[in-house]
Design a protein around this motif. Sequence first.
Motif, short mmCIF file in Angstrom:
data_model
loop_
_atom_site.label_atom_id
_atom_site.label_comp_id
_atom_site.label_asym_id
_atom_site.label_seq_id
_atom_site.Cartn_x
_atom_site.Cartn_y
_atom_site.Cartn_z
N GLU A 82 36.05 15.37 -3.79
CA GLU A 82 35.49 15.70 -2.77
C GLU A 82 34.74 14.53 -2.03
O GLU A 82 34.11 14.71 -2.05
N HIS B 201 33.51 14.77 1.78
CA HIS B 201 33.41 15.89 3.11
C HIS B 201 32.51 15.61 4.29
O HIS B 201 31.91 14.12 4.36
N GLU B 202 33.56 15.03 5.50
CA GLU B 202 33.47 14.14 6.96
C GLU B 202 32.24 12.99 6.54
O GLU B 202 31.13 12.59 7.04
N SER C 176 37.07 13.00 4.98
CA SER C 176 37.47 14.01 4.01
C SER C 176 38.68 13.35 3.59
O SER C 176 39.75 13.82 4.02
N HIS D 241 40.66 14.72 -0.78
CA HIS D 241 40.07 14.88 -1.88
C HIS D 241 41.15 13.98 -3.27
O HIS D 241 42.12 13.74 -2.98
N GLY E 114 27.59 12.91 5.67
CA GLY E 114 29.40 13.42 5.00
C GLY E 114 28.15 14.00 3.23
O GLY E 114 26.87 13.31 3.09
N GLU F 240 27.21 17.08 -6.39
CA GLU F 240 27.19 17.38 -5.19
C GLU F 240 25.84 16.24 -4.53
O GLU F 240 24.65 15.98 -4.31
#
Length: 325
Positions: free
Chosen positions: A6, A8-9, A32, A34, A67, A80
Amino acid sequence: MNSILELHELTRIFQVGNVLSTNRITAVDHVSLHVGAAEILGIAGESGCGKSTIARMILGFEEPTSGTLVYRDREGQLVEGRKIWRAAGIQAVFQNPFETFNPLRRVERYFFDAVRNFRLASTREDAERRINEALNTVGLTYREIAGRYPSEFSGGQLQRISIGKALLTRPSLLIADEPVSMVDASLRMSIVNLFKKLKEDFGISVIYITHDLATAYYVCDRIAIMFRGNVVETGDVEKVLMQPRHPYIELLRDSIPQADPDKRWQTKTPLTESEREEYMRTGCKFAGRCPHVMDRCREELPRDISVNGVLVKCFLYDEAEAEGA
Ligand SMILES: Nc1ncnc2c1ncn2[C@@H]1O[C@H](COP(=O)(O)OP(=O)(O)O)[C@@H](O)[C@H]1O
Ligand SMILES: [Mg+2]
């Protein structure tokens, strides 16, 4: 949702220009996305729209300005932050196979290096077996590459070898950045078919980056279309390419065959004035060329609106329309 990667931003700003005039361009602007398990996600758009910068951030060659990335490794652990590439399981295939391999090194060296680095085998025999297995997946054998130098292969063969090398570590995600744009047109489909096969036979996910909508349509499950750092539309490939909502995609579909994109891909050209202007826009980056432009498009960037399962960044689809669409 069963996603393996993923974004994210995800954002990357570059300083461009010289001492007299510098501009900050947002090459990747709050993207963003996935990728599902055993899914092929396309990222498509014209040269300079930010595709490779996304790939480079995923692979850790470029630091995001802001991000995050989330990667689910083979054991189901979440990794992450910004350094997900350290997790085993992400491999890359690049545009130019002749740059991937040093002309003075036999190609098998790359395979043995990987075997050693990832401790994939303990004996020479084991190593050869493992290498042969990876090459079989791309329609080659160890015997066919043993002792040979990059110049002894065609671009298409070398790209196969490069994919074979990526498969050695049994990755769960391949990032393929323009993998067929330097391959003979007649061999492109056979390479693109490999990605489908990897997905179907081994459950490998692929991010297929391209400016070529024809191969994207053929190979991708979902696609994200980029324009000047923004993803303007994302969804099922059939819906996005066959009934596009964003006005830019209509234009892209018409312009690609005449634009001779292959030529433009070979050299890294500096930003043209119009590209720079579009990157610098406050509102929708496409406002200057859009046949449906409205006043508000020049003032604010539209958010992503969901229309019939597709996300589109365009004021033509406000919520009321989205409900009824
Ligand atoms: N290292 C860099 N420094 C400055 N600008 C860059 C750099 N890398 C990419 N860019 C700019 O960012 C934009 C997106 O580039 P890129 O991600 O390579 O696009 P694509 O792969 O879609 O052709 C382009 O305008 C490019 O000139
Ligand atoms: Mg690129």
